[in-house]
Design a protein around this motif. Structure first.
Motif, mmCIF file in Angstrom:
data_model
loop_
_atom_site.group_PDB
_atom_site.id
_atom_site.type_symbol
_atom_site.label_atom_id
_atom_site.label_comp_id
_atom_site.label_asym_id
_atom_site.label_seq_id
_atom_site.Cartn_x
_atom_site.Cartn_y
_atom_site.Cartn_z
ATOM 1 N N GLY A 168 0.515 108.526 103.915
ATOM 2 C CA GLY A 168 0.962 109.131 103.241
ATOM 3 C C GLY A 168 1.942 108.279 101.851
ATOM 4 O O GLY A 168 2.740 109.592 101.714
ATOM 5 N N LEU A 169 2.166 107.445 101.641
ATOM 6 C CA LEU A 169 3.124 106.565 101.387
ATOM 7 C C LEU A 169 2.641 106.577 99.990
ATOM 8 O O LEU A 169 2.747 104.935 99.725
ATOM 9 N N THR A 170 2.104 107.998 98.880
ATOM 10 C CA THR A 170 1.698 107.789 97.404
ATOM 11 C C THR A 170 3.029 107.111 96.939
ATOM 12 O O THR A 170 4.288 107.994 97.897
ATOM 13 N N ARG A 171 3.176 107.451 95.295
ATOM 14 C CA ARG A 171 4.114 107.124 94.544
ATOM 15 C C ARG A 171 3.297 107.847 93.429
ATOM 16 O O ARG A 171 2.457 108.111 93.020
ATOM 17 N N GLU A 172 4.457 108.235 93.089
ATOM 18 C CA GLU A 172 4.292 109.343 91.694
ATOM 19 C C GLU A 172 3.772 108.309 89.816
ATOM 20 O O GLU A 172 5.263 107.056 90.458
ATOM 21 N N ILE A 173 3.806 108.683 89.292
ATOM 22 C CA ILE A 173 3.332 107.770 87.931
ATOM 23 C C ILE A 173 4.591 107.747 87.333
ATOM 24 O O ILE A 173 4.977 109.472 86.690
ATOM 25 N N PRO A 174 5.760 107.040 86.473
ATOM 26 C CA PRO A 174 6.990 108.056 85.582
ATOM 27 C C PRO A 174 6.318 108.894 85.356
ATOM 28 O O PRO A 174 5.384 108.700 83.825
ATOM 29 N N GLY A 175 6.918 110.243 84.987
ATOM 30 C CA GLY A 175 6.709 111.046 84.727
ATOM 31 C C GLY A 175 6.164 110.623 82.675
ATOM 32 O O GLY A 175 5.403 111.747 82.767
ATOM 33 N N ASP A 176 6.666 110.758 82.100
ATOM 34 C CA ASP A 176 6.457 110.010 80.931
ATOM 35 C C ASP A 176 5.890 109.536 80.027
ATOM 36 O O ASP A 176 5.536 109.119 78.606
ATOM 37 N N ILE A 177 5.071 108.939 81.328
ATOM 38 C CA ILE A 177 3.865 108.009 80.203
ATOM 39 C C ILE A 177 2.284 108.591 81.204
ATOM 40 O O ILE A 177 3.090 109.079 81.691
ATOM 41 N N GLN A 178 1.780 107.742 79.777
ATOM 42 C CA GLN A 178 -0.243 108.409 80.597
ATOM 43 C C GLN A 178 -0.973 106.739 80.579
ATOM 44 O O GLN A 178 -0.787 106.504 78.964
ATOM 45 N N VAL A 179 -1.158 106.741 82.039
ATOM 46 C CA VAL A 179 -1.464 105.590 81.784
ATOM 47 C C VAL A 179 -3.009 105.271 80.846
ATOM 48 O O VAL A 179 -3.677 106.313 81.254
ATOM 49 N N GLN A 180 -3.169 104.398 80.928
ATOM 50 C CA GLN A 180 -3.956 103.798 80.078
ATOM 51 C C GLN A 180 -4.667 103.045 80.510
ATOM 52 O O GLN A 180 -4.212 101.891 81.602
ATOM 53 N N ILE A 181 -6.463 102.478 79.852
ATOM 54 C CA ILE A 181 -6.814 101.516 80.367
ATOM 55 C C ILE A 181 -7.883 100.714 79.215
ATOM 56 O O ILE A 181 -7.989 101.390 78.444
ATOM 57 N N GLY A 182 -8.013 99.618 80.047
ATOM 58 C CA GLY A 182 -9.136 98.960 78.905
ATOM 59 C C GLY A 182 -9.703 97.174 78.012
ATOM 60 O O GLY A 182 -8.618 96.697 79.235
ATOM 61 N N SER A 183 -9.525 96.953 77.616
ATOM 62 C CA SER A 183 -9.944 94.438 77.635
ATOM 63 C C SER A 183 -8.837 94.628 77.370
ATOM 64 O O SER A 183 -7.890 95.646 76.993
ATOM 65 N N GLN A 184 -8.386 93.869 78.016
ATOM 66 C CA GLN A 184 -6.669 92.422 77.913
ATOM 67 C C GLN A 184 -6.739 91.968 76.640
ATOM 68 O O GLN A 184 -5.862 91.584 76.239
ATOM 69 N N TRP A 185 -8.035 92.335 75.579
ATOM 70 C CA TRP A 185 -8.074 91.472 74.857
ATOM 71 C C TRP A 185 -7.817 92.043 73.102
ATOM 72 O O TRP A 185 -8.154 92.585 72.462
ATOM 73 N N TRP A 186 -6.093 91.974 72.796
ATOM 74 C CA TRP A 186 -5.897 93.089 71.588
ATOM 75 C C TRP A 186 -5.894 91.986 70.696
ATOM 76 O O TRP A 186 -5.464 90.731 70.902
ATOM 77 N N CYS A 187 -5.089 92.714 69.645
ATOM 78 C CA CYS A 187 -4.219 92.208 68.198
ATOM 79 C C CYS A 187 -3.561 92.952 67.905
ATOM 80 O O CYS A 187 -3.868 94.609 67.087
#
Length: 525
Positions: A168-187
């Motif tokens: 049961g060693l789960t951890r919390e995501i930092p409370g003030d950020i909303q995790v996003q996902i997408g391609s690593q090829w950005w500008c």
């Protein structure tokens, strides 16, 4: 005018890296290179020696060993970004590249595009709500700490994760950020890069969190940019054109893809085959060219999906296990109008309604906005309609309080036709065969996204025979299935012949069938 600092992460092919750096910096832009510390040291020395006189090229202050899915990829990117920010104060944009990327527009076009679009271009979709992750782990990427590489130490990777799950060693995501996902090829714009770099220095808690997430190159920049930049200044897309196969492998581009790549609404493409010498030569000349006009049609992905999908149409579509014993009802008749020209089928359906009063529904398995009654939500999405198709049809029979119901289907829906034909109810089919002119096929290609208003005539000349043959094949496949109660109307058949087909299909008197078949505008485009 925009001046771009290209961020290049690479680990092989030093000659190609040198050519890429020279080509991109010749237009007045910059490049910061991180060469993997685990790669051949002689290759790195050759790159540095070849580019040491180029003041528009810099190197990451520190080189580290990179592994797929690890934090090391993000750290290497940050090292290269920091080096570029320090070395090139005039850079207005920072563009992430790999050694397999090449420009598919001219430098002139690229700079003008960035000047006219004051925004950050980065895919950033909600990690938990979006469907960006198709298969595999989702929340496990974040809530467990990952110290081992899944590809090189698979047993340790899963053993560590399973141990954390067991304890049961789960951890919390930092409370003030909303995790996003997408391609690593950005500008990203310079201001955004500076904000991100400041964030990495002040938010040690977030940095600790991401250092032990899995595949952070798909989440780190995507999350931080969304956190520090107003939403209206973010374009949730990449400027690098890339496609993936059904197996999750990137599509590789070759010499004959030149025209296709230029017509896409992107600035770069990934990934270019190492053997595509002519393509690389032509794209290299293109980047330095001036006054080039680009005809953007942007049909690349839909074309790829269409052409690769044609190889899979022979698959059997089995009934779901929970529907094995389901039936529409032995006493019921399902009447299916099959036609590729939807407007023709809808006209026939309207005339049938007027003459027979049999309840009729248009392309409910093809058009999202087909008018349907509220059936408790099963009708709301195409996915639900297909998944629960027999239950949906039973509910429609019940709703209309009828034992006869007419629906329209596209000839490509062979799986639906097979399924309904195997039901204990009576299934009758009326296939409407139409003539397809080149103008109609061009319009069809545009409607379904295989072509655009600016698609070249050469592309259409190659595409139209494929579409025509595909439509012929769909009709042949229906004939080969040997369905009972299968009738045909034909555009060029006589009114009497079409009336006979309608009379048999609908089980109505010949005069009523002729009243429908004699409608003069049925087949008009």
């Amino acid at each position: 005018m925009a001046k771009i600092a290209y961020i290049l992460l690479c680990h092989k092919d030093p000659d190609a890296i040198v050519r890429q750096a020279r080509r991109l910096t010749a237009a007045g832009d910059y490049m910061s290179i991180h060469f993997d510390a685990s790669a051949n040291p002689a290759h790195f020395k050759a790159i540095k020696a070849a580019l040491e006189d180029n003041s528009n090229v810099t190197f990451a202050r520190k080189r580290i060993r990179c592994g797929w899915g690890e934090w090391s990829l993000v750290q290497a990117t940050l090292y290269a970004v920091q080096a570029a920010a320090d070395a090139f104060p005039r850079a207005t944009h920072f563009y992430m590249l790999s050694g397999d990327c090449m420009a598919i527009k001219s430098a002139e076009y690229t700079h003008r595009f960035l000047d006219e679009n004051d925004a950050d271009f980065i895919e950033s979709f909600d990690f938990f709500e979006s469907d960006w992750i198709k298969t595999g782990m989702r929340e496990e990427r974040l809530i467990y700490r990952h110290y081992f590489n899944e590809r090189t130490h698979k047993r340790l990777f899963y053993a560590a994760m399973n141990l954390q799950r067991k304890l049961g060693l789960t951890r919390e995501i930092p409370g003030d950020i909303q995790v996003q996902i997408g391609s690593q090829w950005w500008c990203l714009r310079r201001r955004t890069i500076e904000w991100v770099l400041d964030f990495t220095k002040t938010r040690r808690d977030v940095m600790r969190f991401f250092r032990t997430t899995w595949i952070p190159d798909e989440t780190f920049f995507q999350t931080i940019v969304r956190h520090v930049v107003p939403e209206e200044e973010i374009r949730t897309r990449t400027l690098t054109f890339l496609m993936f196969t059904d197996y999750g492998m990137p599509v590789t581009f070759y010499d004959d893809h030149y025209d296709l790549l230029l017509s896409q609404d992107y600035l770069f493409a990934r990934k270019i085959s190492p053997e595509a010498d002519d393509l690389k030569r032509r794209l290299g000349l293109l980047y330095a060219a001036e006054g080039v006009q680009f005809q953007i049609s942007n049909e690349g992905r839909s074309l790829f999906k269409f052409l690769t999908g044609r190889g899979r149409i022979g698959r059997r579509f089995a009934t779901r296990f929970w529907e094995t014993e389901s039936t529409l009802g032995r006493e019921r008749e399902l009447l299916i109008v099959i036609c590729k020209k939807w407007h023709v089928a809808k006209r026939v359906l309207e005339r049938i309604r007027q003459v027979t009063n049999v309840p009729a529904i248009e392309y409910l398995f093809n058009e999202e906005d087909t008018a349907l009654p509220d059936l408790g939500g099963i009708q709301k999405t195409m996915e639900k309609r297909h998944r629960h198709r027999r239950a949906l049809m039973r509910m429609l029979f019940d709703y209309f309080d009828t034992d006869r119901l007419i629906v329209c289907m596209d000839p490509e829906n062979i799986d639906l036709l097979n399924d309904f034909a195997s039901d204990r109810s009576v299934t009758r089919m009326l296939e409407i065969e139409c003539h397809f002119t080149d103008d109609y096929l061009t319009g069809h290609a545009t409607r379904v996204g295989l072509a655009g208003d600016r698609t070249s005539s050469e592309t259409l000349e190659r595409l139209l025979p494929t579409i025509r043959n595909d439509m012929i094949f769909e009709s042949d496949r229906i004939r080969d299935a040997g369905f009972e109660n299968h009738n045909r109307m034909r555009e060029h058949a006589s009114v009497d012949n079409n009336a006979d087909a309608l009379a048999d299909f609908l089980s109505i008197p010949p005069d009523k069938a002729r009243e429908i078949a004699d409608t003069d505008y049925l087949f008009a485009d």
